[in-house]
Design a protein around this motif. Structure first.
Motif, short mmCIF file in Angstrom:
data_model
loop_
_atom_site.label_atom_id
_atom_site.label_comp_id
_atom_site.label_asym_id
_atom_site.label_seq_id
_atom_site.Cartn_x
_atom_site.Cartn_y
_atom_site.Cartn_z
N ASP B 474 0.82 -1.22 0.00
CA ASP B 474 0.00 0.00 0.00
C ASP B 474 0.84 1.26 0.00
O ASP B 474 0.36 2.32 -0.39
N ASN B 475 2.06 1.18 0.47
CA ASN B 475 2.85 2.40 0.64
C ASN B 475 4.19 2.34 -0.08
O ASN B 475 5.17 2.89 0.40
N MET B 476 4.22 1.67 -1.21
CA MET B 476 5.51 1.57 -1.90
C MET B 476 5.93 2.94 -2.41
O MET B 476 5.24 3.55 -3.22
N PRO B 477 7.08 3.48 -1.91
CA PRO B 477 7.49 4.80 -2.37
C PRO B 477 7.99 4.75 -3.81
O PRO B 477 8.40 3.68 -4.28
N SER B 478 7.93 5.89 -4.46
CA SER B 478 8.51 5.94 -5.80
C SER B 478 9.95 6.41 -5.66
O SER B 478 10.39 6.76 -4.57
N GLY B 479 10.66 6.41 -6.75
CA GLY B 479 12.05 6.86 -6.69
C GLY B 479 12.98 5.78 -7.16
O GLY B 479 12.55 4.73 -7.66
#
Lengths: 316, 588
Positions: B474-479
């Motif tokens: 649910d909270n996979m960061p981008s980058g």
């Protein structure tokens, strides 16, 4: 009392074939119960697998370990199978379909299962291997113990029938199958039967996780096959005896012939044996013993007492 | 460069207390992991250790690690006392949440030091390993013989002069005489293992369980002393799975050792990469981007579940329940399909890289995983009713092989096996590493420390890991998925074509691999089976000078005799199953 010689050959062939089919059937059923396929490549539903297994076992190198007692090591599997096959002699498959209609049929069955213990014990001792020895010792203790309850648990049936004759026991169930009045006897006999056949969960003599393969660790090839056949025969025999004693043997509505009824009921119990194997963990050796002496023995004695009292009262 | 230097005694924590008491026989060494590292003279070793274990306020009950370093070829040792062989002891205090590392310098012509077995029973196997690997004599040790290599092995493998490859040695030949000699050396002699053959009223039976037995989960041997079916004693014998992973690390480059770590705890997959790459990152000063951190945690937790599922299945199987292991293998297959979809590998994806992970997540990576996350809890409920609530399984495991927290720490027990005794020590909570502080999860704790509780804790951990994975989804960061750092990422393609400096850098990075500044660092993580740490020493080269792999299974096995005496053979099987070890993790 005549001996049905004509039955001997079909029965021996039938029983051995039954054991062979059971190997395949158990693997299929276990596969089904365990979310997997089981043997399915050779022939329809993998039935060819049993032929392949048989060929493999027959052609395998027949090896006797150099440290084993050669004569006893070879004879032990034969003793197991022979005792089990003898046990089939008194089973009435249908009215008049039996090898011998002994008046002491039930006692003969008990005697034969006791003889099979020697096979297991001697196999364990003759292997001269520590795991086999432990397995043999467990087998001796377990089977001797459970013999007691096995014998006592079916005495209720004998009281109700007034006979040890298997055919008469079946005929006495025309109105009511004995598993209703003898429910305690049935349960104890079932448990003792599994222990006697040393099938999972009571397969302590061969518990693979502890004793590798227990009393038959050193066996291979055809001798190993005989040990396994002995085990499957004892599954079939125990199921047949349960059906005969508690589930009305060949009795059933007329639209099917008696032999079919008998086979169906026996088959059902065989499946139950397989299901048990898939479902239940194995108790420890001492736990099995204390279950026997502390719980099953009192139950059987109470059962015997109540049955006797009721029969006496009914007679007035 | 974080070079080591002796500094004035303005220390805090255990270092200050030790220096106050043992100065001047106590020398402080700076390390990048921030663990108080003190050099102690051999004569004061026992005093220091007794002080740390018994006398100090809030003592150090856990001998976490013990091994040695062959320093003879090391060039960058500024600030450290002269030493040919250094034996180090890593202690942990749970009360203080603090570590201390004690080092003892030994000269080549006098390789001996006193045993610690009187202070920590767990030192026994570690000291045997030091003797086996380095040839250091441990004075007063009760049974100092080889533990990992065969009894007739020549040389001590982790010494620098010992060859690391077959090509450096003459072709090996096993003549019938040598074979006979080797086999005779392995023969079980009860007296040699400290067992008597008979007691007052009975003759004992000796049973050789393993190295090849259905329930020892690999190649592991236990010699049993039996009175009937009751265990009088049990002596574990390990080393059949020894592959010299620590030696291999010394000739691999920093990058190329990553695949070897996967195979240390071969059920843990990328979980093994984690402490290794984190230690290298710390030494090189690499900051890992957020996305890589979350990917790492997600994969690590997937492997925790995979390992625990296999444990659960074999545990049920070892107490004689035939089916659960097959259901759980099926679930594990589904999990592996997910891992395969992300990494391309299944059991050993070797997916972590120094500074991040190997590649970004593929498109649509979360759909399959979401299905699996929805499916798994129902299965776990089913397993609870099939196995955990089964009365025969309870009879077989409740009250079997118990130990309490204190005994556990004394013997170096960590991880789920420690939490089964009532301790809530989980490194993910107590010392959040790699981003675990961002996640919401609980630490399951049981009370009795018996076989049943050890299984229960793991089953609950599967549920918690599922929670963590869902949060990752649910909270996979981008980058970026990898740090842009010269040591770990080749220069971007556009720039390599512009000037010679970046081109050279690219060439060196790809052909030699990164050069890590000379330093020492250990990173300890909560792996599937307990605490797994990598203690890396760089001598400023393209490979590690010494890699110490501390695995949880090693001390867990050492404890088997203590918790199995007086039980029956069948109980021993349940105990072995409940410990959850992997022989590759023990022998390395």
């Amino acid at each position: 009392m005549e001996v049905g010689f004509i039955m001997i050959l079909p029965l021996v062939v039938g029983a051995m074939l039954g054991a062979l089919v059971l190997v395949w059937w158990e693997r299929r059923l276990l596969g089904f119960l365990q979310d997997r396929l089981g043997p399915n490549r050779l022939g329809p539903f993998g039935v060819g697998q049993m032929v392949a297994d048989l060929i493999k076992l027959i052609t395998k190198h027949d090896w006797v370990p150099p440290f084993a007692d050669r004569l006893v090591f070879t004879l032990a599997p034969v003793a197991i199978v022979a005792a089990m096959l003898m046990g089939f002699a008194i089973v009435p498959f249908a009215p008049g379909w039996h090898i011998i209609d002994l008046n002491i049929g039930l006692l003969f069955f008990l005697a034969m299962t006791s003889l099979a213990v020697y096979g297991v014990l001697l196999a364990g001792l003759a292997s001269n291997n520590k795991y086999s020895l432990l397995g043999g010792l467990r087998a001796a203790a377990q089977m001797v113990t459970y013999e007691v309850f096995m014998g006592l648990s079916i005495m209720g049936v004998v009281i109700l029938t007034g006979s040890f004759n298997m055919s008469e026991i079946v005929r006495a169930q025309e109105d009511l199958w004995f598993f209703i009045p003898q429910v305690l006897g049935f349960v104890v006999f079932l448990i003792a039967g599994i222990a006697e056949a040393h099938r999972a969960p009571f397969d302590l003599p061969e518990a693979e996780h502890e004793l590798v393969a227990g009393f038959h660790t050193e066996y291979s090839g055809m001798k190993f096959a005989l040990v396994m056949v002995g085990e499957y025969l004892s599954v079939i025999l125990t199921s047949a005896i349960i059906v005969t004693l508690f589930f009305g043997g060949w009795l059933g509505p007329d639209f099917l012939p008696p032999i079919i009824w008998f086979s169906l009921k026996t088959g059902l119990f065989i499946c139950f044996f397989v299901l048990l194997r898939a479902a239940i963990p194995r108790p420890r050796y001492d736990q099995l013993m204390s279950l026997g002496w502390k719980i099953l023995l009192p139950i059987t004695l109470v059962n015997l007492l109540v049955t006797g009292a009721v029969v006496l009262l009914a007679k007035g | 460069m974080s070079e080591l230097a002796q500094q004035p005694t303005t220390r805090t924590g255990v270092a200050a207390e030790l220096m106050a008491r043992f100065e001047p026989e106590c020398l402080y060494q700076e390390t990048v992991d921030g663990i108080a590292t003190l050099w102690v003279s051999r004569n004061r070793l026992l005093d220091v250790m007794r002080y740390l274990k018994h006398e100090i306020d809030k003592p150090f009950p856990l001998l976490f690690d013990l091994s040695a370093i062959d320093e003879r070829l090391r060039e960058h040792r500024a600030g450290q006392p002269a030493s040919d062989f250094t034996v180090f002891y890593h202690l942990i205090s749970l009360e203080r949440n603090e570590d201390v590392r004690i080092k003892v310098a030994l000269a080549d012509d006098d390789l001996s030091l006193p045993t610690l077995t009187s202070v920590w029973p767990a030192a026994n196997w570690y000291e045997r390993e030091v003797f086996d690997m380095f040839g250091i004599d441990v004075i007063g040790h009760p049974n100092l013989f080889r533990i990992l290599t065969p009894p007739l092995w020549e040389g001590h493998p982790l010494r620098k002069e010992h060859p690391a490859r077959a090509t450096e040695m003459d072709p090996y030949e096993m003549s019938p005489e040598i074979k006979h000699e080797q086999q005779e050396a392995l023969r079980f002699v009860p007296e040699q293992w400290g067992m008597s053959t008979e007691a007052k009223h009975t003759d004992f039976m000796f049973l050789n369980l393993g190295p090849n037995h259905p329930s020892v989960h690999g190649v592991f041997r236990i010699a049993l002393q039996l009175d009937g079916e009751v265990l009088v004693d049990a002596v574990p014998d390990i080393g059949y799975h020894h592959r010299g992973a620590e030696k291999m690390a010394e000739r691999q480059s920093w990058h190329t050792f990553i695949p070897y770590t996967d195979r240390i705890d071969y059920l843990g997959g990328v979980m093994n990469n984690m402490p290794y790459v984190m230690a290298v990152e710390k030494m090189a000063g690499i900051e890992v981007p957020d996305r890589a951190k979350v990917i790492r945690i997600m994969l690590a937790e997937m492997f925790r579940i995979s390992s625990h599922l296999l444990f659960f299945g074999t545990f049920a199987q070892d107490v004689g329940q035939m089916s659960p292991v097959l259901y759980m293998f099926a679930d594990r297959e589904r999990l592996f399909s997910n891992i395969e979809a992300i990494t391309g590998g299944r059991m050993h994806p070797m997916w972590f890289r120094i500074g991040g992970v190997a590649q970004d997540l593929p498109d649509g990576w979360d759909t399959m995983l979401r299905d699996w996350l929805d499916y798994m809890p129902k299965r776990l409920d089913e397993y609870d009713s099939v196995s955990m609530n089964n009365s025969i399984l309870k009879q077989r495991t409740v009250g079997i092989g118990p130990y309490n927290t204190q005994e556990g720490l004394e013997w170096g027990v960590t991880g789920p096996n420690l939490r089964a005794t009532g301790s809530d020590w989980d490194l993910r909570k107590k010392r959040p590493y790699g981003g675990y502080d961002q996640f919401d999860f609980e630490i399951p704790v049981a009370a009795n420390g018996d076989c049943y509780d050890r299984c229960w804790v793991r089953v609950q951990e599967i549920r918690q890991s599922l929670r963590i994975i869902r949060q990752c989804l649910d909270n996979m960061p981008s980058g970026p998925y990898k740090a842009i750092h010269p040591q770990t990422t080749p220069p971007l393609r556009e720039r390599t074509m512009e000037d010679i400096e970046t081109l050279i850098q690219h060439f060196l990075n790809v052909s030699w691999g990164p050069v890590i500044p000379s330093s020492e660092c250990s990173v300890n993580i909560e792996a599937t089976k307990g605490w797994n740490s990598y203690y890396l020493i760089s001598d400023g080269g393209t490979g590690s000078y010494r890699t110490r792999i501390r695995t949880p299974s090693f001390p867990h096995l050492q404890m088997i005799p203590l918790i199995s005496r007086g039980f029956m053979i069948a109980d021993l099987i349940a105990i072995i199953a409940s410990i959850d070890f992997v022989m590759a993790d023990v022998d390395r």
